[in-house]
Design an enzyme around this catalytic site. Sequence first.
Site, PDB file in Angstrom:
ATOM      1  N   LYS A  12     -41.106   9.480  95.511  1.00 48.17           N
ATOM      2  CA  LYS A  12     -40.608  10.851  95.399  1.00 48.17           C
ATOM      3  C   LYS A  12     -41.270  11.748  96.443  1.00 48.17           C
ATOM      4  O   LYS A  12     -42.363  11.455  96.915  1.00 48.17           O
ATOM      5  CB  LYS A  12     -40.963  11.418  94.017  1.00 48.17           C
ATOM      6  CG  LYS A  12     -40.126  10.898  92.886  1.00 48.17           C
ATOM      7  CD  LYS A  12     -40.541  11.577  91.590  1.00 48.17           C
ATOM      8  CE  LYS A  12     -39.748  11.047  90.410  1.00 48.17           C
ATOM      9  NZ  LYS A  12     -38.307  11.318  90.484  1.00 48.17           N
TER      10      LYS A  12
ATOM     11  N   ARG B 253     -34.001   4.218  83.007  1.00 48.20           N
ATOM     12  CA  ARG B 253     -32.900   3.450  82.402  1.00 48.20           C
ATOM     13  C   ARG B 253     -33.281   1.985  82.227  1.00 48.20           C
ATOM     14  O   ARG B 253     -32.789   1.309  81.337  1.00 48.20           O
ATOM     15  CB  ARG B 253     -31.631   3.628  83.237  1.00 48.20           C
ATOM     16  CG  ARG B 253     -31.734   3.128  84.635  1.00 48.20           C
ATOM     17  CD  ARG B 253     -30.633   3.671  85.551  1.00 48.20           C
ATOM     18  NE  ARG B 253     -30.891   5.053  85.940  1.00 48.20           N
ATOM     19  CZ  ARG B 253     -30.069   5.770  86.707  1.00 48.20           C
ATOM     20  NH1 ARG B 253     -28.925   5.256  87.146  1.00 48.20           N
ATOM     21  NH2 ARG B 253     -30.355   7.012  87.021  1.00 48.20           N
TER      22      ARG B 253
END
Length: 511
Positions: A285, A359
């Site tokens: 990130k 997920r």
Amino acid sequence: MRYSEQSLPVALVAGPLSAIDADVLAIPAFEGEAAAAAAALDDGAGRRVAAAFESREFTGKPGTVFVTPCVTPGWRAQRVMLVGMGQRSACDATGIRRAAAAAGLTSRDRRWRRLVFALPAALALPVEAQSAAEGLTLAAHYSGIYKSDADARPVPIEGLIALPASASADDCAAAERSASRGYILAACSNLARSLANEPANVMTPRAFAEIAVQLAAESGLKADILDEERLSGLNMGLLLGVARGSAEPPRMVVLRYEPARPATTAVLGLVGKGVTFDTGGISLKDPERMHLMKTDMSGGAAVLAAMKAIAALKPDVAVAGVVPLVENMPGGRAMRPGDVVRGAEGKSVEVLDTDAEGRLILADALWYARQLGATHLVDVATLTGAVGIALGRTTTGLFGSPDSWVSLVSRTANRAGDRAWALPLFDDYREQLRSDIADLANVGGRPAGSITAARFLKEFTGGLPWAHLDIAWTAWADEAQPWQPKGPTGVAVRTLAELACAFEEWPSLPA
Ligand code: BES
Ligand code: MN
Ligand code: ZN
């Protein structure tokens, strides 16, 4: 572990307001109802209230307060605080919860300890009592626990709720039960806020699991902690794939609530994302806001805190809470973009982006919740930045099927003050998750990013009723509001606990 609950239980008081001794008496005031507010206070403070409405210093807008000394002869309170409620016709549980929280935060700022919040008598008494207890309790949350100056700590507020003078003895008893329910729900919201606020060097997967074990022992829940060995034994390759890049070993927390007299064989499975820090992994990130990724376990914190609330509220339905815990780091053994991993259910996933890790761990956790016998599923996760682009900072993204289950979750959330809105999950979105070499890809490109994330999860729900709450932009308040400081919000705790209590309304409920 230094997390602590600051909240004190909220008590009720009946009888005339004039007789109540307090540092501050908070009176909800509706827009355009100056006369009523002033009349309730007779001459002394009443004249000042009338003057404040007159000059528009105070108009009753939501989130505003007006404080004046209480000089009315015969009244015992030191001060009166009018709390803006907006239009009476728009008053709901959220309005009362926020007004009570705003009153609590104002009192705390000014170091007034003894706060009495008078119910406005605009809604059913139990709803008002619960909402006010929630607001007062939420206002007691404090997140500066690592500051050294003990004098800077806020004073603990002794919140009292004043019932309308017309309340009967039965009304009082019902209000008492509702207020205690509100206290439990909000104290557990505060617990989730404390957990989410912990820095990632403290809140590792193992630390979270230890807290869960301790909480279970205190609350009468059963706890089972799956370590790496058991996770490998169950072939949870999606979760283990994410964990590979970190020196901190993963865990899976399982908490179980079993009612004394179950009214149904249904089992609610609650699953919460527990990424204790999300660097993005090899798909690293931007550094700018990366520190906020300590809150990437807010869904897990919500599930843990909701389990505590459920243990206290004792609904007649079984609930299993599952929290997969990992740290997503770019270590030398980390997953690479393009790696293929396989989950416990046997489905293979091509990991095109290691930052779509939530997920992956949720997929194995949803499968495990089914192995535990869950018949109805809800997951909560700080899953996608895209949900904030769609819904902003105020509203949680809601997904799932069938519609009857999603709409029950939606109603429950909005009543509990966790604003949520359903987005579609058409099967067409499955196309975006196609992989050239595996059963699924873990990302579906930029369009509809939160929907494709939800669609990925759906592959692991075994066709059970399932709802997914994407709290990426609602778990943390970037700006203070009159009713809520900047920082962790505790979103979804009250929704999950209230949903368990509403089991009679669940679709396809087995006997
Ligand atoms: N934890 C993040 C989502 C997030 C973003 C939470 C902002 C809170 C605030 C999640 O793991 C993530 O990185 N999602 C990616 C998915 C993408 C790679 C498909 C995202 O949203 O960018
Ligand atoms: Mn991520
Ligand atoms: Zn994440």
